[in-house]
Design a protein around this motif. Structure first.
Motif: not given
Ligand SMILES: NC(=O)c1ccc[n+]([C@@H]2O[C@H](COP(=O)([O-])OP(=O)(O)OC[C@H]3O[C@@H](n4cnc5c(N)ncnc54)[C@H](O)[C@@H]3O)[C@@H](O)[C@H]2O)c1
Length: 493
Positions: A13-15, A34-36, A42, A87-90, A95, A115, A117, A138-139
Motif C-alpha cells: 500500500g502507501v507504505i 499483497d492480495p489486493a 499501485r 506493511s499490512a493493515p494496522e 499482523k 512498519s 505505527s 517504522h518509516p
C-alpha cells in the motif's frame, strides 16, 4: 552486516509501496506479496514516483534497479529473502498471523521488520519461532525520500538484530533511530499525535480552518523543524542564557489552559464533514498526485539545502552519496570489459524528472548521462575517493554532443565508450548513447578531459596512467568514426 541480497515486502500500500521503491532503487531484488488486485499497479506507480524523487536528490547515479517480482502467496515471497518488511493493515491479530506465516516460511536468520505505527513488538513477536529477529522498523511517508526509520525491539529482540537492521537501513540512505524503550506509537507519532489532537480541537471549536492551522505551521515552526527539533529551537530562543532561561520564562505557561491535549474530540459526522470540506477547499483542485509531486520536490530541495549546510538530514544525504559512490566504484571495477571494442560501463532508464513538456529527455540530461558514463570510466580505471582526496581530479575542458534521436520516459539506455586519444595529462573519449531495447543510437558525445591539480595540468598518477595505457593500447586500433574531431558546422558552408 549480514549480506542481504533479496528483500520481501509484505503489503504494497502507501507504505509498503514506498519501501519497495526505496529497496529496488537501491539495487535490491524485491518480492512483493499483497492480495489486493490493484496492488501491482499501485506499487509500480510508487516506484516511478520514487525514481523521480531520488534521481533528483542525489548527485551520484543510483545503482542498477533490482528485479521486482509479484508473488501469489506469502511463502513464495519470503522463502529466499534475507530481509522482510511487513506493511499490512494496522490490526494486531492480522499482523500477528502474517508475521507467524513469515516466520514459518522465511530463512531462520532473515530479519523481519514491521512498519507498524504503534503496535508493540513484544505483542507481535510472542508466537514466533525466531522472535529475536523481529522488530519494528517504522518509516515516514514518502518512504523513498524521508530518511527517518524508528527501530523498536520487543522483549525478545536481540541487540544484534537491531544493529544489523540499523546498518542495512543506513546503507539505503536512511537515519535509523534505535529506541531505548518499547513504548506505544514510538517517538515521532507520539509527538505528532499530540499536535494532531490539538489541531482537531481548533477545528471543532471553530477557532480556525484546516488551511489556517496548516499555515500556522508551514510558514513558521514547520520551516524550522527541518533544521532543528523543538529542544534546539527553544535553546536558541532562550538567547545567550540558553535552555535554562527559556524554561524559566515559558515553563509556567505550561500550566495555563493553553492546550487540550488530554481530551480527544469526538470525530462525529459534523467534525468529519467540516474537516473534509475544508480540506477540499484547501487543495483548490490539485489532485493527490500533484500534491505528492509538490511535496517530493519540496523535500528534495530542503534535503539538498541542508546538505549544503552540513546539517541534520543533509548529512544523511551526504553519507548516502558516499555509499552510492563506493557502490558505483565497486561495480565499475568488478565489471569485466572487452577492450577489443568500445566498453559499456553505464546504463540507466530515462527518469520521469528528466523529460520536457513533450515527454522526451531534455537536452541537459544527455550531458548528465555522458558525465555519469565518464565517472563510471574513471572509476573503472581506478580513480576512487583516495585519488580525489590526494588532490587529483580530472576536468572536462571540451564537449561536443550530437543529438540524434529523441527518447521518452522509462526507456532503458546505455553508453558505449571509446578512447580516441590519451597522453600524460589528457584523455579524449567518445560516448555513444543508445537505447538498449532497440539499439538505436540517440546521441554521441566527444569529450576532452585533463588531469588538473591546483588549476594547472599535471600528469596522471602512475596507477591511473597504467590503466589508461592498457585501454588505449587496444582502443587506438579501433576505427574512429568520421564525425569525431569536428565542431559545430557553420551555417554557410
Ligand atoms: N500511512 C502512513 O503514513 C504510515 C506511516 C508509517 C507507518 N504506517 C504503517 O504501515 C502499515 C501499512 O499502512 P499503509 O498506510 O501502507 O496502509 P494501506 O492500507 O495503504 O496498505 C496496506 C496494504 O496491505 C495489503 N494487505 C491486506 N491484507 C494483507 C495480507 N494478508 N498480506 C499482505 N498484504 C495485505 C492491502 O491490500 C494494502 O495494499 C501499517 O502498519 C501502518 O500503521 C503507515
Amino acid at each position: 552486516m549480514t549480506d542481504i541480497q533479496k528483500i520481501a515486502a509484505i503489503g504494497g500500500g502507501v507504505i509498503g509501496g514506498g519501501w519497495v521503491a526505496r529497496f529496488l532503487l537501491n539495487g535490491f531484488d524485491v518480492s512483493v506479496y499483497d492480495p489486493a488486485p490493484e496492488a501491482r499497479q499501485r506499487t509500480e506507480a510508487m516506484i516511478e514516483h520514487g525514481a523521480r524523487a531520488l534521481n533528483k536528490l542525489t548527485m551520484i547515479p543510483l545503482p542498477k534497479r533490482g528485479n521486482l517480482t509479484f508473488c501469489d502467496n506469502l511463502q513464495d515471497a519470503v522463502s529466499d529473502a534475507g530481509f522482510i518488511q511487513e506493511s499490512a493493515p494496522e490490526r494486531l491479530a492480522l499482523k500477528q498471523s502474517i508475521l507467524k506465516e513469515i516466520d514459518h516460511h522465511a530463512p531462520s536468520d532473515a530479519l523481519i521488520c514491521s512498519s507498524t505505527s504503534g503496535l508493540m513488538p513484544t505483542d507481535l513477536q510472542k508466537d514466533l519461532r525466531h522472535p529475536e529477529r523481529l522488530m519494528v522498523g517504522h518509516p515516514f511517508n514518502p518512504v523513498y525520500l524521508l530518511p527517518l526509520v524508528e527501530i523498536c525491539g520487543g522483549d525478545l529482540t536481540s541487540d544484534q538484530a537491531k544493529k544489523t537492521a540499523s546498518d542495512f537501513y543506513t546503507s539505503i540512505g536512511m537515519k535509523p533511530l534505535i529506541l531505548r524503550k518499547e513504548i506505544d506509537a514510538f517517538l515521532a507519532d507520539r509527538i505528532m499525535e499530540a499536535y494532531w489532537r490539538e489541531a482537531l480541537w481548533l477545528v471543532k471549536d471553530g477557532v480556525a480552518t484546516v488551511e489556517e492551522i496548516d499555515d500556522a505551521i508551514r510558514y513558521g515552526a514547520g520551516l524550522r523543524w527541518a533544521m532543528m527539533g523543538t529542544f534546539q529551537v527553544y535553546r536558541v530562543a532562550g538567547g545567550d542564557n540558553g535552555m535554562r532561561h527559556f524554561l524559566s520564562q515559558f515553563g509556567p505557561s505550561l500550566k495555563w489552559p493553553w492546550t487540550k491535549l488530554m481530551d480527544v474530540p469526538d470525530l462525529d459526522d459534523d467534525l468529519i464533514n467540516t474537516i473534509a470540506e475544508q480540506s477540499d477547499d484547501q487543495a483548490n483542485g490539485m489532485s493527490i498526485q500533484q500534491l505528492e509531486e509538490k511535496r517530493d520536490d519540496g523535500l528534495v530541495a530542503i534535503l539538498q539545502a541542508l546538505k549544503n549546510e552540513n546539517w541534520g538530514a543533509g548529512n544523511i544525504l551526504k553519507d548516502y552519496e558516499k555509499i552510492l559512490y563506493e557502490k558505483a566504484v565497486r561495480q565499475a571495477q568488478e565489471k569485466t570489459v572487452d577492450y577489443s571494442k568500445p566498453i559499456e560501463l553505464h546504463e540507466t532508464t530515462v527518469n520521469p524528472g528528466w523529460v520536457d513538456y513533450n515527454g522526451h529527455m531534455n537536452e541537459s540530461r544527455y550531458l548528465q548521462v555522458f558525465c555519469d558514463a565518464t565517472d563510471a570510466l574513471f572509476r573503472h580505471l581506478g580513480m576512487d575517493q583516495e585519488y580525489v582526496k590526494a588532490g587529483h581530479s580530472i576536468y572536462t575542458v571540451e564537449t561536443h554532443i550530437r543529438h540524434i534521436q529523441e527518447v521518452s520516459q522509462g526507456k532503458p539506455i546505455a553508453v558505449k565508450t571509446q578512447l580516441l586519444g590519451a597522453d600524460e595529462k589528457r584523455l579524449r573519449m567518445l560516448h555513444i548513447l543508445y537505447r538498449i531495447d532497440t539499439e538505436e543510437v540517440l546521441a554521441t558525445g566527444e569529450h576532452l578531459h585533463v588531469d588538473m591539480n591546483a588549476s594547472s595540468a599535471c600528469p596522471f598518477k602512475p596507477e591511473l596512467k597504467a590503466a589508461i595505457d592498457l585501454m588505449w593500447t587496444h582502443h587506438k586500433k579501433l576505427p574512429v568514426p568520421n564525425y569525431t574531431g569536428k565542431g559545430i558546422r557553420s551555417l554557410t558552408g
